[in-house]
Design an enzyme around this catalytic site. Structure first.
Site, mmCIF file in Angstrom:
data_model
loop_
_atom_site.group_PDB
_atom_site.id
_atom_site.type_symbol
_atom_site.label_atom_id
_atom_site.label_comp_id
_atom_site.label_asym_id
_atom_site.label_seq_id
_atom_site.Cartn_x
_atom_site.Cartn_y
_atom_site.Cartn_z
ATOM 1 N N TYR A 106 64.424 39.420 30.647
ATOM 2 C CA TYR A 106 64.164 40.175 29.585
ATOM 3 C C TYR A 106 65.076 41.326 29.592
ATOM 4 O O TYR A 106 64.217 42.017 31.405
ATOM 5 C CB TYR A 106 63.174 40.070 29.147
ATOM 6 C CG TYR A 106 62.828 39.080 27.880
ATOM 7 C CD1 TYR A 106 62.295 39.232 26.806
ATOM 8 C CD2 TYR A 106 62.074 38.259 28.438
ATOM 9 C CE1 TYR A 106 63.255 38.415 25.731
ATOM 10 C CE2 TYR A 106 61.572 36.895 27.292
ATOM 11 C CZ TYR A 106 61.897 36.984 26.237
ATOM 12 O OH TYR A 106 62.345 35.779 25.012
ATOM 13 N N TYR A 145 62.914 30.458 30.560
ATOM 14 C CA TYR A 145 61.937 31.320 31.460
ATOM 15 C C TYR A 145 60.709 30.482 31.757
ATOM 16 O O TYR A 145 59.868 30.349 31.000
ATOM 17 C CB TYR A 145 61.962 32.313 31.678
ATOM 18 C CG TYR A 145 61.923 32.773 30.318
ATOM 19 C CD1 TYR A 145 59.945 33.471 30.651
ATOM 20 C CD2 TYR A 145 62.770 32.638 29.333
ATOM 21 C CE1 TYR A 145 59.721 33.972 29.317
ATOM 22 C CE2 TYR A 145 61.538 33.785 28.078
ATOM 23 C CZ TYR A 145 60.987 33.803 27.818
ATOM 24 O OH TYR A 145 60.113 33.865 26.648
ATOM 25 N N ARG A 155 59.078 28.140 28.701
ATOM 26 C CA ARG A 155 59.783 28.936 27.409
ATOM 27 C C ARG A 155 60.713 27.877 26.874
ATOM 28 O O ARG A 155 61.950 28.350 28.506
ATOM 29 C CB ARG A 155 59.491 29.878 26.852
ATOM 30 C CG ARG A 155 58.524 31.274 27.130
ATOM 31 C CD ARG A 155 57.851 30.991 26.359
ATOM 32 N NE ARG A 155 57.785 30.278 25.393
ATOM 33 C CZ ARG A 155 57.909 30.709 23.797
ATOM 34 N NH1 ARG A 155 58.014 31.681 23.671
ATOM 35 N NH2 ARG A 155 58.071 30.368 22.771
ATOM 36 N N HIS A 158 65.225 30.355 23.099
ATOM 37 C CA HIS A 158 64.899 31.086 22.000
ATOM 38 C C HIS A 158 65.448 32.540 21.948
ATOM 39 O O HIS A 158 65.538 33.465 23.011
ATOM 40 C CB HIS A 158 62.801 30.461 22.029
ATOM 41 C CG HIS A 158 62.483 31.548 22.623
ATOM 42 N ND1 HIS A 158 61.957 31.533 24.000
ATOM 43 C CD2 HIS A 158 61.437 33.429 22.775
ATOM 44 C CE1 HIS A 158 61.804 33.156 24.679
ATOM 45 N NE2 HIS A 158 61.060 33.296 23.585
ATOM 46 N N HIS A 160 63.933 35.399 19.641
ATOM 47 C CA HIS A 160 62.924 36.555 18.421
ATOM 48 C C HIS A 160 63.374 37.114 17.260
ATOM 49 O O HIS A 160 64.579 37.199 17.110
ATOM 50 C CB HIS A 160 61.645 37.283 18.940
ATOM 51 C CG HIS A 160 61.128 37.134 20.186
ATOM 52 N ND1 HIS A 160 60.258 36.487 20.382
ATOM 53 C CD2 HIS A 160 61.256 36.482 21.644
ATOM 54 C CE1 HIS A 160 59.394 35.674 21.609
ATOM 55 N NE2 HIS A 160 60.646 36.701 22.289
#
Lengths: 240, 207
Positions: A106, A145, A155, A158, A160
């Site tokens: 991120y 990740y 995770r 995905h 959000h």
């Protein structure tokens, strides 16, 4: 004049506040019962967003953080429809989305995962649904990740999603997953959702026919916001 | 009359630790976003008493939550919501927006809004509600946004008759919804701390 209130939330399809396999929820979950509140004007109203609030590149994550080229990763289009529980389209819904880059990193001051940042990708976008509830945006497929929970939790890929419908009570934040991801059944956050059908509805199928040949694959992600009940709320002009 | 329920609402998921990227990009370090709703609701010409509402968010171990987001929605100083379903014959204020979004500071944990004190709004059956601000809290570890209201402790009479506050039987529970008025450098500052869990747990709603 009357307004119809919103259907009470079915808490059985939403994750409980306390979900111990997702460890951070242990100390951040209220333990006292929620107080049931009859909806008033404070709940039946909410912020209204328009195209003036957005930049034309907000729904193009391939371009909205471009420095010297396209971001690295699988080019994809995400599209779908925002409906309410009554089965009607929700026009003018603000959708905000954020995601990791193709390597699972991120662009955030607090993310220190070893995977590389992509100088041409911020993972930040938003759009408004159209008159028939449709929305779409262009991005790259995010990578999975690892995260600190149990020793080796990952995770699944995905995106959000944050949504504003017609009233503050329809506010919803959720996540979109990808069809066929082997990490899904292992994910403690995905599994906070107690209802199997509700869980499955967050998994976007590949929409082969909606892809752009020689360019992008497309995933279909429909969203449902709260609908109106048949109970009305008196909303008289002052003095009447 | 609306048709019956034919679809289920999409399930909620936590907003996670990186919610800033999508909702407050500047806090994540992303500078490409030009306009973005923030924590200032009142422009310089906004009518009403200018106030600051600030506080911290605590978890069940009384530790600061430094990655939370608080969103608020409120009426203007006249008690009017800028929304088509508010049919009261009251003016909207072009210098005021009813929606605000703040994040807790990564270091100090402080969040704040610069706004005006809202006017009273009628509740159900035309029973007046005390001035209040609706709030939703999102964060990593919060699986579904927590909804609450911020009331003002200098409105004892209106609060005593408020249809929501009077639902709360125990006075200490009721007090979790009262922002405490103070002053700092000539500015009115209301303090509203949010306790996610424990003895001082804030009252959250199922709306």
């Amino acid at each position: 004049m009357t307004s119809f209130v919103y259907i009470p939330r079915d808490r059985g399809i939403h994750p409980p506040a306390y979900a111990p396999d997702y460890k951070t929820s242990v100390l951040r979950s209220p333990r006292k019962a929620l107080l049931a509140l009859q909806q008033s004007l404070s709940e039946l109203t909410g912020p209204v967003f328009g195209h003036d609030d957005l930049d034309p590149l907000d729904n193009d994550l391939l371009r909205n953080a471009r420095v010297d080229g396209d971001p690295i990763g699988e080019r994809i289009i995400v599209h779908g429809r925002v409906m309410d529980e009554n089965g009607r389209p929700v026009p003018g819904a603000l959708l905000e989305f954020w995601q990791a880059n193709a390597g699972g990193r991120y662009r955030h001051v607090n993310d220190h995962y070893v995977a590389a940042l992509d100088p041409n990708f911020s993972g930040c976008g938003r759009t408004l649904s159209d008159q028939d509830g449709w929305y779409h945006f262009r991005t790259i497929k995010p990578g999975p990740y690892p995260w600190r929970n149990r020793l080796n939790d990952w995770r699944p890929a995905h995106i959000h999603f944050s949504l504003f419908g017609a009233a503050f009570v329809t506010r919803l934040i959720t996540q979109m997953y990808f069809e066929g991801d082997p990490l899904l059944p292992l994910c403690p956050i995905y599994k906070t959702i107690p209802d199997e059908g509700a869980r499955a509805r967050l998994v976007a199928p590949l929409d082969v026919d909606a892809g752009i040949s020689l360019d992008s694959l497309t995933y279909r992600f429909d969203l449902v916001l709260r609908g109106r009940s048949q109970t009305y709320f008196e909303n008289r002009p002052e003095g009447h | 009359m609306p048709v019956a329920k034919v679809l289920q609402e999409s399930a909620s998921q936590t907003a996670g630790p990186y919610l800033h990227i999508g909702m407050v990009p500047a806090a994540a370090g992303i500078t490409t976003r030009k306009q973005q709703p923030g924590n200032v609701l009142a422009g310089s010409g906004a009518k009403g008493e200018r106030i600051r509402i600030e506080g911290y968010v605590y978890d069940g171990a009384d530790c600061l939550v430094r990655d939370a987001q608080i969103e608020i929605w409120q009426a203007n100083a006249e008690g009017k919501y800028d929304h088509p379903e508010d049919r009261q014959n009251k003016p909207v204020d072009p210098n005021f927006q009813g929606f605000g979004r703040a994040v807790t500071d990564f270091e100090s944990g402080l969040w704040y809004f610069e706004t005006v004190k809202p006017g009273a709004v009628p509740g159900r059956h035309s029973r007046q509600m005390a001035p209040h601000v609706s709030a939703i809290i999102f964060a990593r570890g919060i699986n579904m946004g927590l909804q609450t209201r911020i009331y003002f402790d200098d409105e004892p009479e209106a609060n005593a008759n408020d249809p929501v506050l009077t639902l709360i039987e125990l006075p200490p529970r009721r007090e979790t919804l009262l922002a405490k008025r103070g002053e700092r450098g000539g500015q009115v500052v209301y303090r509203f701390d949010i306790y996610l869990q424990g003895d001082r747990e804030t009252v959250f709603f199922d709306v």
